[in-house]
Design an enzyme around this catalytic site. Sequence first.
Site, short mmCIF file in Angstrom:
data_model
loop_
_atom_site.label_atom_id
_atom_site.label_comp_id
_atom_site.label_asym_id
_atom_site.label_seq_id
_atom_site.Cartn_x
_atom_site.Cartn_y
_atom_site.Cartn_z
N GLY A 353 0.84 -1.19 0.00
CA GLY A 353 0.00 0.00 0.00
C GLY A 353 0.86 1.23 0.00
N GLY A 354 0.27 2.38 0.37
CA GLY A 354 1.01 3.63 0.36
C GLY A 354 2.14 3.65 1.37
N GLY A 356 4.10 1.03 2.14
CA GLY A 356 5.17 0.10 1.77
C GLY A 356 4.59 -1.26 1.47
N VAL A 358 4.11 -5.65 2.78
CA VAL A 358 4.09 -6.62 3.87
C VAL A 358 4.58 -7.95 3.34
CG1 VAL A 358 2.67 -7.80 5.58
CG2 VAL A 358 2.16 -5.43 4.97
N ASP A 470 -8.61 4.83 12.19
CA ASP A 470 -8.64 4.24 10.84
C ASP A 470 -9.28 2.85 10.89
OD1 ASP A 470 -8.31 4.40 8.13
OD2 ASP A 470 -6.25 3.69 8.13
#
Length: 650
Positions: A353-354, A356, A358, A470
């Site tokens: 994602g934004g 980095g 996983v 979030d």
Amino acid sequence: MNQTRKTSTLFVLLMVIFLLLQLQKSQCIDENYLRCEPASCRDGNNVTFPFRIVGKQPDYCGYPGLEVRCSNTTTNHSIIELSPNESYAIHEFFYHNQSIKVSNLALSNLTDTSTCLPPIEILTLHPDGSKFDFGPDKVELRLFYGCNKSSPEAEQLLNYEACFADGTGSTSGYAILGTDPNSGLAARVCENQSVAPISAYEYKENETRPGEKRYLEALNGGFLLKWKAIDCSTCSNSGGRCGINHISSQFQCYCPDRPHLRRCHNKRRARKFYIEVIVIAASVSVIGTVMVLLYVMRKSESIPLLFCRGSHMEISRHVESFLRSYGSQIPRRYSYSEVKKMTNSFKSELGHGGYGSVYKGKLLDGRLVAVKVLSKSKGDGEEFINEVASIGRTSHVNIVTLLGYCFEGKKRALIYEFMSNGSLEKFIFAEEDLEHPKLGWETLYQTALGIARGLEYLHRGCNTRILHFDIKPHNILLDDDFHPKISDFGLAKLCPQKESIISMSDPRGTIGYIAPEVVCRAIGRVSHKSDVYSYGMMVLEIVGGRKNVDARADRSSEIYFPNWIYKRVRLCEDPGLRGISNEEDKEKAMKMVYVSLWCIQTDPTNRPTMSQVVDMLQGSLESLQMPPRPYLSSPPRSPPESPTTYQLSM
């Protein structure tokens, strides 16, 4: 050339003076302070006051009876004796709330659920009341043996069968929770019983055969004990290390210069030393910067890169300062080379994602982990600090566990427990996906309840209130048994437990889940109720099996699901939810609908707390009142294709 040599010589001379001053200072440091430095065994657990490692730390670094020993076996566990002849393997220390997770040492090698339990007499623990209390999640597992299997009553206990090793072979018996009514029946059928403490969160029943073989997992999973030793934070926060005066047996704060009673307060010598260090360091920095600048200017006419590096160095100092301030209260630190090794050089990517990517990894003890490698970091490393400061201090069955972290300049990674079923969004938004089938209503209900309990813990169960900001399906992970865990604390905010209102410079969250007061302060103050709103929007998506905003809906009235479902419920119409096959499913679904509609009230004061949400979900449907209509309007017919998580720029 001569000028360059003179500068280099001066630089080296100042460095030598700086090192000599440090050496002189180190010779004046109190020996007790040095010897009580935190230590660890091969399992990586950081051991410090009130505990000490025998052979590594002197007697005065911890309380009598709280000695930790390093195991000589392949288990790598650190060991503590909690009562005579009863050794327990240490899973983890939680210094922030003075608790320790342990399990019986005899169970540490039992990984196969078909293995018989060791001799029963060593399983009962009676902690020393002067040093320990059981944790709040402790329950009793009753182990029955010497049972008459031919008794007609024994037929009702088939789902609770257990295997015990008695030295000559094996005998069968039963393992039943003390709260289970069948434990009384087993007491009549069996001659002997023993009681073993376990964690309620570790005991996972088989969905088809309650109790079947889950007793071993619960015993091996460990349980929490809370210690009663004096709080060390006052001493450690003042720069000291806690210990015990070997003459008076009273608490002692060992400071760098000399011992004090509770905290380090003699700052005169330290202040003089720091002034010397600052003067020398400033001189070294100025000369070093000039030399580097001259070198870069000779290589290139532009030098913007130099100042970018300075910015990264400032961020690094900020993060390192934070890590030092938390000391032993945060998880284990790994080097970048260790991270590469555990991920097999980042071979298996689980997602990105934004922030980095996983990667799947494995620790030395064989545990699978998920390694989040942060490729971008905003501001002064806020996301990294948020994750470590918030999730690193939690211990809850519905919060993903942070096992460690890596911080080496720009190289930053967070190491979590591995969640085999991934994120919740794969399951609730799946149409006819055979790989990720739609979850049943019982699982969906337990998912909503588990997330609520996790948020309740963040809002009330920690010494510091943690606001997530979030909450959404993407940030809810599912384990092997589809139990939910809250993850991704990159936007979290920490505030004192008594504080209910917080201030933020910028709104944060994901479009579609952000509470209205986070964007428009005229609606209300930002607080823990903002997480309640996000939770409500997420539960509506769980119920509907769709995004709350669906531009593909046939009718405009169905584009915005909260409006559509509210109208149906108010008019007592069938909500038309998929997969409901009986009254139990319908009741669970409607409780989730009522609760979520209360949670998304526009006015924060009309929303329930997460404790009230848990009570509402566990209560009866008849006790729930119809919530007021949220002041919401359907969004445009062409909403954004995918939500974005970020700190909104208003």
